[in-house]
Each structure stands twice: as structure tokens, then as C-alpha cells.
Design an enzyme around this catalytic site. Structure first.
Site, PDB file in Angstrom:
ATOM      1  N   CYS A  65     -42.446  30.933  17.948  1.00  0.00           N
ATOM      2  CA  CYS A  65     -43.106  31.811  17.488  1.00  0.00           C
ATOM      3  C   CYS A  65     -44.636  31.600  17.094  1.00  0.00           C
ATOM      4  CB  CYS A  65     -42.219  32.283  16.267  1.00  0.00           C
ATOM      5  SG  CYS A  65     -43.068  33.585  15.020  1.00  0.00           S
ATOM      6  N   CYS A 123     -45.582  32.208  13.556  1.00  0.00           N
ATOM      7  CA  CYS A 123     -44.805  31.302  12.634  1.00  0.00           C
ATOM      8  C   CYS A 123     -45.746  29.812  12.705  1.00  0.00           C
ATOM      9  CB  CYS A 123     -43.555  30.777  13.204  1.00  0.00           C
ATOM     10  SG  CYS A 123     -42.146  32.017  13.094  1.00  0.00           S
TER      11      CYS A 123
END
Length: 188
Positions: free
Chosen positions: A106, A109
Site C-alpha cells: 500500500c 501506508c
């Protein structure tokens, strides 16, 4: 009264690596090893000197301790085996914990993690921050926590999820929302 201020030796001319900067950066400064420091190095040294000078009391009689609090703290990894233990320990101590649900693939993230580590330092030691990689735990744990998107930042207290922020926006907005979530959880 004369005070000696010690500046870190990590910014000496010999430790400066001019290859980290583009050739046109800091025009007018020679790039040979025995030459002047790069302008950015001067700024870093000035910052250390300013912090040290602020530590000297106005009357010059004593030196205050420099702030030794961490700038950032690594998020402590959680997995299935220690998730319940961490939640139970926090419940026993009547404390909250922040759990960041993320994935290694991600992009949001990855960008958000260092900012959350700085935020963890702001709340250290009264609040612990943990992270869970959703690819390394069972889907059962992820659904139990109610995580549907990454990154998801949750505050847990008394064995239950109290609040959450889903980090789909720009990082500074997410950090602001997480800070508000933490502060509203700590208010009586």
C-alpha cells in the site's frame, strides 16, 4: 561566565558527502574534500548550536538539560499471537493503544508510516503505537477489527475499538485526524 557547547562531530567536513547534492546546489562552494562545508551542513550545525545555546539559562549561571525525547518511534509490530495479549494488558492498565493496520504493498501506508512514527514520539510514553501488516495475519483478525481499507488507524481501550481513521487523504490531514481522535479519547 564562559560555557563550552559541544556540537556533534557527525557534521565535520570529512563526513560530508557532496555526491548527495546536485552539481548546481550551493553554487560558489568548492566540492573538494578539504574545502568549505556545503550550505546545508552549515544550517544543520547552526541548528545544533542554537539548541545548545537555548539550553543555557539567561543569567548564564546554569545549563539546562537538552530535550532527550525521541524524534520518532518505530511502530511495534503485532501479529495474531500477541494482538490479544497487547489489548488485554492495555485493558488491565486502563490505557489506550493505537493500532495501525497497513499492507506492505500500500503506497499510502508507506508514505504515512514515518509520519505516524513521529506522532508516536509526541505521545510517548503515555500511549503505545502498534502496526499490523494485514498480509501477515489471518483474515479473521482483520474482520474482527473491522478493517476494510488501508491504512486504518484505530484507538483501542477496554478491549474494544473506540475510534478509527481511514487514511485515504493526504498524510497531513490523516495525522491531524489521528491527533484529534487520540485527544478526544483521552478527554474525560
Amino acid at each position: 561566565m564562559l560555557h563550552t557547547v559541544r556540537i556533534s562531530s557527525s557534521l565535520s567536513p570529512s563526513s560530508f558527502n557532496s555526491k548527495r547534492f546536485p552539481p548546481n546546489c550551493g553554487r560558489g562552494f568548492p566540492r573538494t574534500p578539504n574545502s568549505l562545508l556545503h550550505p546545508f551542513s552549515y544550517l544543520a550545525m547552526f541548528g545544533q548550536l542554537a539548541a545548545a545555546l537555548r539550553a543555557v539559562s539567561p543569567d548564564g549561571s546554569s545549563v539546562k538539560e537538552l530535550d532527550e525525547s525521541p524524534v520518532s518511534i518505530d511502530l511495534q509490530p503485532l501479529n495474531e499471537s500477541n494482538f490479544d495479549r497487547v489489548i488485554a494488558e492495555a485493558q488491565q492498565l486502563d490505557e489506550s493503544v493505537v493500532i495501525v493496520w497497513m499492507a506492505s504493498w500500500c503506497r499510502k501506508c508507506i508514505v504515512l508510516k514515518p509520519k505516524l512514527e513521529k506522532l508516536a514520539a509526541d505521545y510517548y510514553p503515555r500511549l503505545q503505537f502498534y502496526c499490523v501488516d494485514v498480509n501477515k495475519v489471518s483474515h479473521k483478525l482483520v474482520t474482527r477489527a473491522g478493517v476494510t481499507k488501508m491504512p486504518t488507524i484505530q484507538v483501542w481501550k477496554d478491549g474494544e475499538k473506540q475510534a478509527e481513521v481511514i487514511g485515504g487523504q493526504k498524510p497531513h490531514f490523516v495525522i491531524s485526524e489521528v491527533r484529534q481522535m487520540i485527544e478526544s479519547d483521552s478527554d474525560p
